[in-house]
Design a protein around this motif. Structure first.
Motif, PDB file in Angstrom:
ATOM      1  N   UNK A 199      -5.835  17.580  -6.518  1.00  0.00           N
ATOM      2  CA  UNK A 199      -7.089  17.319  -5.820  1.00  0.00           C
ATOM      3  C   UNK A 199      -7.492  15.855  -5.941  1.00  0.00           C
ATOM      4  N   UNK A 200      -7.271  15.261  -7.118  1.00  0.00           N
ATOM      5  CA  UNK A 200      -7.606  13.843  -7.307  1.00  0.00           C
ATOM      6  C   UNK A 200      -6.737  12.954  -6.427  1.00  0.00           C
ATOM      7  N   UNK A 201      -5.467  13.317  -6.303  1.00  0.00           N
ATOM      8  CA  UNK A 201      -4.562  12.558  -5.437  1.00  0.00           C
ATOM      9  C   UNK A 201      -5.042  12.615  -3.989  1.00  0.00           C
ATOM     10  N   UNK A 207      -5.945   7.063  -1.159  1.00  0.00           N
ATOM     11  CA  UNK A 207      -6.671   6.051  -0.388  1.00  0.00           C
ATOM     12  C   UNK A 207      -6.976   4.818  -1.234  1.00  0.00           C
ATOM     13  N   UNK A 208      -7.202   5.034  -2.522  1.00  0.00           N
ATOM     14  CA  UNK A 208      -7.578   3.930  -3.403  1.00  0.00           C
ATOM     15  C   UNK A 208      -6.432   2.948  -3.614  1.00  0.00           C
ATOM     16  N   UNK A 209      -5.205   3.409  -3.489  1.00  0.00           N
ATOM     17  CA  UNK A 209      -4.062   2.575  -3.838  1.00  0.00           C
ATOM     18  C   UNK A 209      -3.997   1.295  -3.016  1.00  0.00           C
ATOM     19  N   UNK A 213      -8.124   4.359   4.247  1.00  0.00           N
ATOM     20  CA  UNK A 213      -8.715   5.701   4.219  1.00  0.00           C
ATOM     21  C   UNK A 213      -7.720   6.720   4.773  1.00  0.00           C
ATOM     22  N   UNK A 214      -7.429   7.734   3.978  1.00  0.00           N
ATOM     23  CA  UNK A 214      -6.478   8.778   4.389  1.00  0.00           C
ATOM     24  C   UNK A 214      -7.129  10.144   4.252  1.00  0.00           C
ATOM     25  N   UNK A 215      -6.694  11.056   5.089  1.00  0.00           N
ATOM     26  CA  UNK A 215      -7.284  12.389   5.156  1.00  0.00           C
ATOM     27  C   UNK A 215      -6.893  13.228   3.936  1.00  0.00           C
ATOM     28  N   UNK A 216      -7.865  13.703   3.164  1.00  0.00           N
ATOM     29  CA  UNK A 216      -7.538  14.593   2.046  1.00  0.00           C
ATOM     30  C   UNK A 216      -6.837  15.868   2.495  1.00  0.00           C
ATOM     31  N   UNK A 264       4.271   7.286  -3.244  1.00  0.00           N
ATOM     32  CA  UNK A 264       5.288   6.630  -4.069  1.00  0.00           C
ATOM     33  C   UNK A 264       4.653   5.533  -4.926  1.00  0.00           C
ATOM     34  N   UNK A 265       3.702   4.809  -4.345  1.00  0.00           N
ATOM     35  CA  UNK A 265       3.048   3.714  -5.076  1.00  0.00           C
ATOM     36  C   UNK A 265       2.240   4.214  -6.269  1.00  0.00           C
ATOM     37  N   UNK A 266       1.702   5.433  -6.168  1.00  0.00           N
ATOM     38  CA  UNK A 266       0.951   5.984  -7.292  1.00  0.00           C
ATOM     39  C   UNK A 266       1.821   6.931  -8.123  1.00  0.00           C
ATOM     40  N   UNK A 267       3.130   6.878  -7.898  1.00  0.00           N
ATOM     41  CA  UNK A 267       4.122   7.572  -8.724  1.00  0.00           C
ATOM     42  C   UNK A 267       3.945   9.085  -8.713  1.00  0.00           C
ATOM     43  N   UNK A 268       3.514   9.629  -7.578  1.00  0.00           N
ATOM     44  CA  UNK A 268       3.431  11.075  -7.421  1.00  0.00           C
ATOM     45  C   UNK A 268       4.783  11.624  -6.975  1.00  0.00           C
ATOM     46  N   UNK A 269       5.426  10.935  -6.042  1.00  0.00           N
ATOM     47  CA  UNK A 269       6.778  11.313  -5.632  1.00  0.00           C
ATOM     48  C   UNK A 269       7.763  10.289  -6.186  1.00  0.00           C
ATOM     49  N   UNK A 270       8.929  10.767  -6.534  1.00  0.00           N
ATOM     50  CA  UNK A 270      10.005   9.892  -7.024  1.00  0.00           C
ATOM     51  C   UNK A 270      11.333  10.446  -6.504  1.00  0.00           C
TER      52      UNK A 270
END
Length: 427
Positions: A199-201, A207-209, A213-216, A264-270
């Protein structure tokens, strides 16, 4: 007053120590909640929390106008969430060049800086990089660690007893994930933490990265699609088709790509790169990356699945176990100065993981939940691939291993293939 939790040693501890002895600045990067700051604090002699509410505004102003003040303090000095002030990169590089000493600063951050154009120096010769991930099972105490990956490369492994782990326990560990903060929680709360992470992602981090603004809601749908394609080499066009059922409209492939890049930038996917060995015959090798999350709990939470759901769907269980196994292998192989790859050729021959060290040694690994028939299938795949390798142009594999989810013992089969439950593996 609550007593602070004792620090749980991490495999990255030694890696950080080694890097501090070799570089002026060590950048510790990885997903939120994986323990970067806590690990860095163990070796730091002073700390600047750049995002501390009381001093955030002053810190960011000084980073722009007089960054040298922020570097004052005993070394190694930890600069936490450094990416909030990207200009600190060049300032640290200059300060290290002036001091001419290693181990001056530790930078920690949960994303790459949004505007790389602000950096004028690559960091070569001054910076070292250390990627942390959520805890492996050995770090969190669920693996007894009696089988060493390093020993497998040396051919020095004997039969051993694995941690007694049931399918239900394994399903829980997949859904809980390797987040250090979850280890002290109740089972229900630990599972909720993984849901909160997703949920935080979706609501903030993606969007913060970079300030876009991106759609949740679309982020949640994309994470579900990514979860359904874990361990597969699928292009963005496949993900796009999977998302076409949205009655509120679809995103272009370019937009989907931008979302994935942000994840990828927030290291969620690798994602995992393809392995390209020297083979005896000319076989076309698939070169697309394989889709993975950094932790299996993200996939489970994105799909809305709990431990009981995995028990009722062994196919999905197997896919998410593979994600867990890849997470652990990456943590272990990093400590051995290596990398994990995936192999697949045009004929459908596929190897789940190829662990390759800097010295050229490599091992072939198939990942299976368990059971004699699955182990036999995995062993046959490993032997087929090993037979294709041209050993006049590269080394033969150091070992062949079927890594299983459950099993009482680690042992070596008569054909030389090792069978190792994940509950007894370590680096």
């Amino acid at each position: 007053m609550d007593t602070p939790l004792a620090y749980i040693p991490r495999i990255a501890d030694n890696m950080l120590q080694e890097q501090l002895a070799a570089a002026g600045v060590v950048l510790v990067q990885g997903p939120k909640w994986c323990g970067k700051t806590t690990t860095a604090e163990q070796q730091a002699k002073s700390v600047l929390y750049l995002d501390a509410p009381k001093t955030r505004q002053a810190n960011l102003l000084l980073a722009e106008t007089d960054p040298e003040i922020l570097f004052q303090g005993d070394t190694p000095r930890l600069i936490d969430e450094w990416q909030l002030a990207p200009k600190l990169w060049d300032a640290a590089r200059f300060e290290v060049s002036r001091r001419r000493l290693p181990g001056q600063f530790i930078f920690t951050g949960s994303s790459v800086p949004p505007d790389m154009s602000q950096l004028t120096h690559s960091g070569t010769g001054r910076f070292a990089w250390l990627t942390m991930r959520p805890m492996s099972l050995h770090e969190s105490g669920e693996s007894n660690g009696v089988v060493s990956l390093e020993a497998l490369f040396k051919g020095d492994v004997e039969s051993a007893i694995a941690t007694d782990m049931s399918l239900h326990e394994l399903a829980y560990l997949i859904c809980r994930g390797g987040w250090p903060g979850s280890l002290s929680l109740t089972s229900k709360a630990a599972l909720r933490q993984a849901i909160n992470y997703v949920e935080a992602v979706a609501n903030r981090d993606i969007s913060r990265v970079d300030g876009v603004s991106r759609s949740p809601e679309f982020t949640r749908r994309l994470l579900r699609s990514y979860a359904r394609h874990q361990g597969q080499q699928v292009p963005i066009s496949t993900l796009s088709k999977d998302l076409e059922s949205n009655k509120n409209g679809n995103m272009t492939e370019e937009t989907i790509g931008s979302y994935i890049n942000a994840l990828r930038k927030i290291f969620v996917v690798e994602d995992m790169p393809a392995w390209n060995p020297n083979l005896r015959s000319k076989t076309s090798i698939r070169t697309s990356d394989t889709r993975y999350f950094v932790d299996p709990s993200i996939a489970a939470a994105a799909l809305g699945l709990g431990p009981e759901d995995l028990i009722g769907d062994l196919n999905t269980f197997g896919l998410l176990f593979e994600t867990m196994a890849i997470r652990d292998l990456r943590v272990y192989v990093d400590a051995l100065d290596g990398q994990v790859y995936h192999y697949r050729d045009k004929n459908g021959l596929e190897c789940d993981a190829v662990v390759h060290l800097r010295n050229g040694s490599f091992g072939l690994i198939e990942i299976k939940l368990g059971g004699d028939s699955l182990i036999e299938t995995g062993a046959n795949t490993l032997k087929q691939l090993a037979d294709k390798i041209d050993t006049t142009k590269m080394r033969p594999p150091s070992f062949l291993m079927v890594l299983t989810g459950v099993g009482q013992y680690a042992y070596r089969r008569e054909d030389g293939v090792y069978v190792v439950p994940i509950g007894c593996l370590r680096n």
